[in-house]
Design a protein around this motif. Structure first.
Motif, PDB file in Angstrom:
ATOM      1  N   GLU A   1      23.728  44.833  14.398  1.00 42.66           N
ATOM      2  CA  GLU A   1      22.760  44.058  15.195  1.00 42.66           C
ATOM      3  C   GLU A   1      23.351  43.832  16.577  1.00 42.66           C
ATOM      4  O   GLU A   1      24.547  43.560  16.708  1.00 42.66           O
ATOM      5  CB  GLU A   1      22.476  42.691  14.548  1.00 42.66           C
ATOM      6  N   GLY A   2      22.522  43.953  17.599  1.00 41.42           N
ATOM      7  CA  GLY A   2      22.963  43.653  18.960  1.00 41.42           C
ATOM      8  C   GLY A   2      23.418  44.864  19.755  1.00 41.42           C
ATOM      9  O   GLY A   2      24.146  44.709  20.739  1.00 41.42           O
ATOM     10  N   LEU A   3      22.978  46.049  19.363  1.00 43.01           N
ATOM     11  CA  LEU A   3      23.348  47.244  20.118  1.00 43.01           C
ATOM     12  C   LEU A   3      22.869  47.140  21.567  1.00 43.01           C
ATOM     13  O   LEU A   3      23.524  47.621  22.489  1.00 43.01           O
ATOM     14  CB  LEU A   3      22.779  48.499  19.446  1.00 43.01           C
ATOM     15  N   GLU A   4      21.734  46.478  21.752  1.00 41.58           N
ATOM     16  CA  GLU A   4      21.206  46.314  23.111  1.00 41.58           C
ATOM     17  C   GLU A   4      22.129  45.450  23.974  1.00 41.58           C
ATOM     18  O   GLU A   4      22.180  45.593  25.201  1.00 41.58           O
ATOM     19  CB  GLU A   4      19.788  45.731  23.075  1.00 41.58           C
ATOM     20  N   ILE A   5      22.871  44.548  23.324  1.00 40.25           N
ATOM     21  CA  ILE A   5      23.832  43.707  24.062  1.00 40.25           C
ATOM     22  C   ILE A   5      24.974  44.581  24.575  1.00 40.25           C
ATOM     23  O   ILE A   5      25.403  44.470  25.729  1.00 40.25           O
ATOM     24  CB  ILE A   5      24.385  42.574  23.165  1.00 40.25           C
ATOM     25  N   LEU A   6      25.478  45.468  23.715  1.00 41.45           N
ATOM     26  CA  LEU A   6      26.525  46.399  24.143  1.00 41.45           C
ATOM     27  C   LEU A   6      26.037  47.265  25.300  1.00 41.45           C
ATOM     28  O   LEU A   6      26.761  47.475  26.285  1.00 41.45           O
ATOM     29  CB  LEU A   6      26.965  47.282  22.976  1.00 41.45           C
ATOM     30  N   GLU A   7      24.809  47.757  25.190  1.00 43.21           N
ATOM     31  CA  GLU A   7      24.260  48.606  26.249  1.00 43.21           C
ATOM     32  C   GLU A   7      24.170  47.848  27.568  1.00 43.21           C
ATOM     33  O   GLU A   7      24.446  48.406  28.636  1.00 43.21           O
ATOM     34  CB  GLU A   7      22.888  49.132  25.831  1.00 43.21           C
ATOM     35  N   ALA A   8      23.815  46.551  27.494  1.00 47.17           N
ATOM     36  CA  ALA A   8      23.753  45.726  28.703  1.00 47.17           C
ATOM     37  C   ALA A   8      25.159  45.491  29.274  1.00 47.17           C
ATOM     38  O   ALA A   8      25.360  45.512  30.491  1.00 47.17           O
ATOM     39  CB  ALA A   8      23.076  44.393  28.394  1.00 47.17           C
TER      40      ALA A   8
ATOM     41  N   LEU B   1      30.009  38.345  16.664  1.00 47.47           N
ATOM     42  CA  LEU B   1      30.658  38.132  17.950  1.00 47.47           C
ATOM     43  C   LEU B   1      29.653  37.464  18.879  1.00 47.47           C
ATOM     44  O   LEU B   1      28.659  38.082  19.281  1.00 47.47           O
ATOM     45  CB  LEU B   1      31.126  39.467  18.545  1.00 47.47           C
ATOM     46  N   GLU B   2      29.902  36.195  19.181  1.00 44.77           N
ATOM     47  CA  GLU B   2      29.032  35.453  20.100  1.00 44.77           C
ATOM     48  C   GLU B   2      29.584  35.627  21.503  1.00 44.77           C
ATOM     49  O   GLU B   2      30.681  35.152  21.807  1.00 44.77           O
ATOM     50  CB  GLU B   2      28.989  33.975  19.710  1.00 44.77           C
ATOM     51  N   THR B   3      28.841  36.328  22.344  1.00 43.93           N
ATOM     52  CA  THR B   3      29.319  36.591  23.698  1.00 43.93           C
ATOM     53  C   THR B   3      28.431  35.897  24.727  1.00 43.93           C
ATOM     54  O   THR B   3      27.333  35.445  24.409  1.00 43.93           O
ATOM     55  CB  THR B   3      29.348  38.108  24.004  1.00 43.93           C
TER      56      THR B   3
ATOM     57  N   ILE C   1      32.664  38.706  31.142  1.00 43.52           N
ATOM     58  CA  ILE C   1      31.940  38.730  29.876  1.00 43.52           C
ATOM     59  C   ILE C   1      32.847  38.047  28.859  1.00 43.52           C
ATOM     60  O   ILE C   1      33.922  38.562  28.539  1.00 43.52           O
ATOM     61  CB  ILE C   1      31.621  40.162  29.407  1.00 43.52           C
ATOM     62  N   ILE C   2      32.421  36.898  28.370  1.00 41.97           N
ATOM     63  CA  ILE C   2      33.246  36.091  27.479  1.00 41.97           C
ATOM     64  C   ILE C   2      32.891  36.339  26.015  1.00 41.97           C
ATOM     65  O   ILE C   2      31.714  36.343  25.655  1.00 41.97           O
ATOM     66  CB  ILE C   2      33.078  34.576  27.772  1.00 41.97           C
ATOM     67  N   LEU C   3      33.903  36.528  25.210  1.00 43.41           N
ATOM     68  CA  LEU C   3      33.722  36.503  23.749  1.00 43.41           C
ATOM     69  C   LEU C   3      33.951  35.050  23.347  1.00 43.41           C
ATOM     70  O   LEU C   3      35.081  34.590  23.236  1.00 43.41           O
ATOM     71  CB  LEU C   3      34.715  37.430  23.054  1.00 43.41           C
ATOM     72  N   ILE C   4      32.859  34.327  23.216  1.00 47.00           N
ATOM     73  CA  ILE C   4      32.924  32.885  22.970  1.00 47.00           C
ATOM     74  C   ILE C   4      33.524  32.586  21.603  1.00 47.00           C
ATOM     75  O   ILE C   4      34.417  31.757  21.465  1.00 47.00           O
ATOM     76  CB  ILE C   4      31.518  32.255  23.098  1.00 47.00           C
ATOM     77  N   LYS C   5      33.034  33.297  20.590  1.00 48.76           N
ATOM     78  CA  LYS C   5      33.507  33.047  19.228  1.00 48.76           C
ATOM     79  C   LYS C   5      33.293  34.266  18.342  1.00 48.76           C
ATOM     80  O   LYS C   5      32.263  34.927  18.441  1.00 48.76           O
ATOM     81  CB  LYS C   5      32.785  31.838  18.617  1.00 48.76           C
ATOM     82  N   ALA C   6      34.283  34.543  17.516  1.00 50.94           N
ATOM     83  CA  ALA C   6      34.166  35.593  16.489  1.00 50.94           C
ATOM     84  C   ALA C   6      34.246  34.934  15.120  1.00 50.94           C
ATOM     85  O   ALA C   6      35.177  34.173  14.862  1.00 50.94           O
ATOM     86  CB  ALA C   6      35.274  36.632  16.653  1.00 50.94           C
ATOM     87  N   SER C   7      33.265  35.208  14.266  1.00 53.88           N
ATOM     88  CA  SER C   7      33.204  34.552  12.956  1.00 53.88           C
ATOM     89  C   SER C   7      32.991  35.564  11.847  1.00 53.88           C
ATOM     90  O   SER C   7      32.152  36.464  11.960  1.00 53.88           O
ATOM     91  CB  SER C   7      32.029  33.557  12.898  1.00 53.88           C
TER      92      SER C   7
ATOM     93  N   GLY D   1      25.086  37.592  24.715  1.00 53.80           N
ATOM     94  CA  GLY D   1      24.307  37.668  23.487  1.00 53.80           C
ATOM     95  C   GLY D   1      25.199  37.970  22.296  1.00 53.80           C
ATOM     96  O   GLY D   1      26.417  38.150  22.446  1.00 53.80           O
ATOM     97  N   ASN D   2      24.594  38.016  21.123  1.00 53.59           N
ATOM     98  CA  ASN D   2      25.357  38.181  19.882  1.00 53.59           C
ATOM     99  C   ASN D   2      25.366  39.624  19.388  1.00 53.59           C
ATOM    100  O   ASN D   2      24.358  40.330  19.481  1.00 53.59           O
ATOM    101  CB  ASN D   2      24.792  37.280  18.780  1.00 53.59           C
TER     102      ASN D   2
END
Length: 198
Positions: free
Chosen positions: A158-165, A38-40, A187-193, A43-44
């Protein structure tokens, strides 16, 4: 070319097109722990999904992912120390189309713990379709007990710190949508792959 032959030829083209389209969005049935990136705008995040415990929920989520249905959507609901929810709206709050509702798999044994991803639903049990949320803390009250819970279907690898932010962003009441806890800065979810299998 006579009418019957033309009809047969047209039907063949449509059939071939449908096969090609299906192949474009094919999901590997042998990948039981697929990963999605999830590219937000913050961050990812990479989530690993669990088809062994929640196959219906995972396949439903992946259908939206591979069709690009989560791209350019927002995380519209942020409650610090609870959840971060998204997947259902465009940045202007236009509602995205939904597929049919799915069976609630909250009894799978997966718990609504910090860093897990689960399906949002209405008050009735089998009403989840496209919106999802991340648990920002252990939310045992969302697990099944004497009632249906919210179906967990994976966790952040990966990216738990992004969720916390995300959970710490400033929110406000949106009078236009009659919602509380809407991020002031979207907060945009730019792309999900869907990532290649390991």
């Amino acid at each position: 070319m006579n009418r019957k032959l033309l009809t047969l030829f047209t039907s063949l083209i449509i059939l071939c097109s449908s096969f090609l389209q299906a192949e474009e969005i094919e999901i590997d049935p042998y990948n039981i722990f697929p990963k999605v990136k999830l590219e937000t705008s913050m961050g990812n995040i990479i989530v690993e999904l669990d088809r062994t415990k929640a196959p219906i929920t995972v396949n439903n989520f992946l259908t939206y992912v591979v069709k690009g249905e989560y791209d350019n959507t927002i995380f519209h609901r942020v409650l610090a120390d609870f959840i971060v929810q998204g997947g259902g709206y465009e940045p202007d709050f236009t509602m995205k189309k939904v597929n049919k509702n799915i069976i609630n798999e909250s009894g799978s044994g997966l718990k609504n713990e910090m860093g897990t991803i689960a399906m949002a639903k209405e008050s009735k049990p089998h009403t989840a379709n496209r919106q999802f949320f991340f648990n920002v803390k252990d939310n045992a009250n969302l697990d099944p007990g004497r009632r249906w819970g919210y179906a967990v279907f994976g966790n952040i690898t990966e990216g738990l710190e992004i969720l916390e932010a995300m959970a710490k962003v400033e929110t406000h009441y949106s009078g236009e949508m009659s919602w509380a806890d809407v991020p002031v800065k979207p907060i945009i979810l730019i792309k999900a792959s869907l990532l290649p299998a390991d």
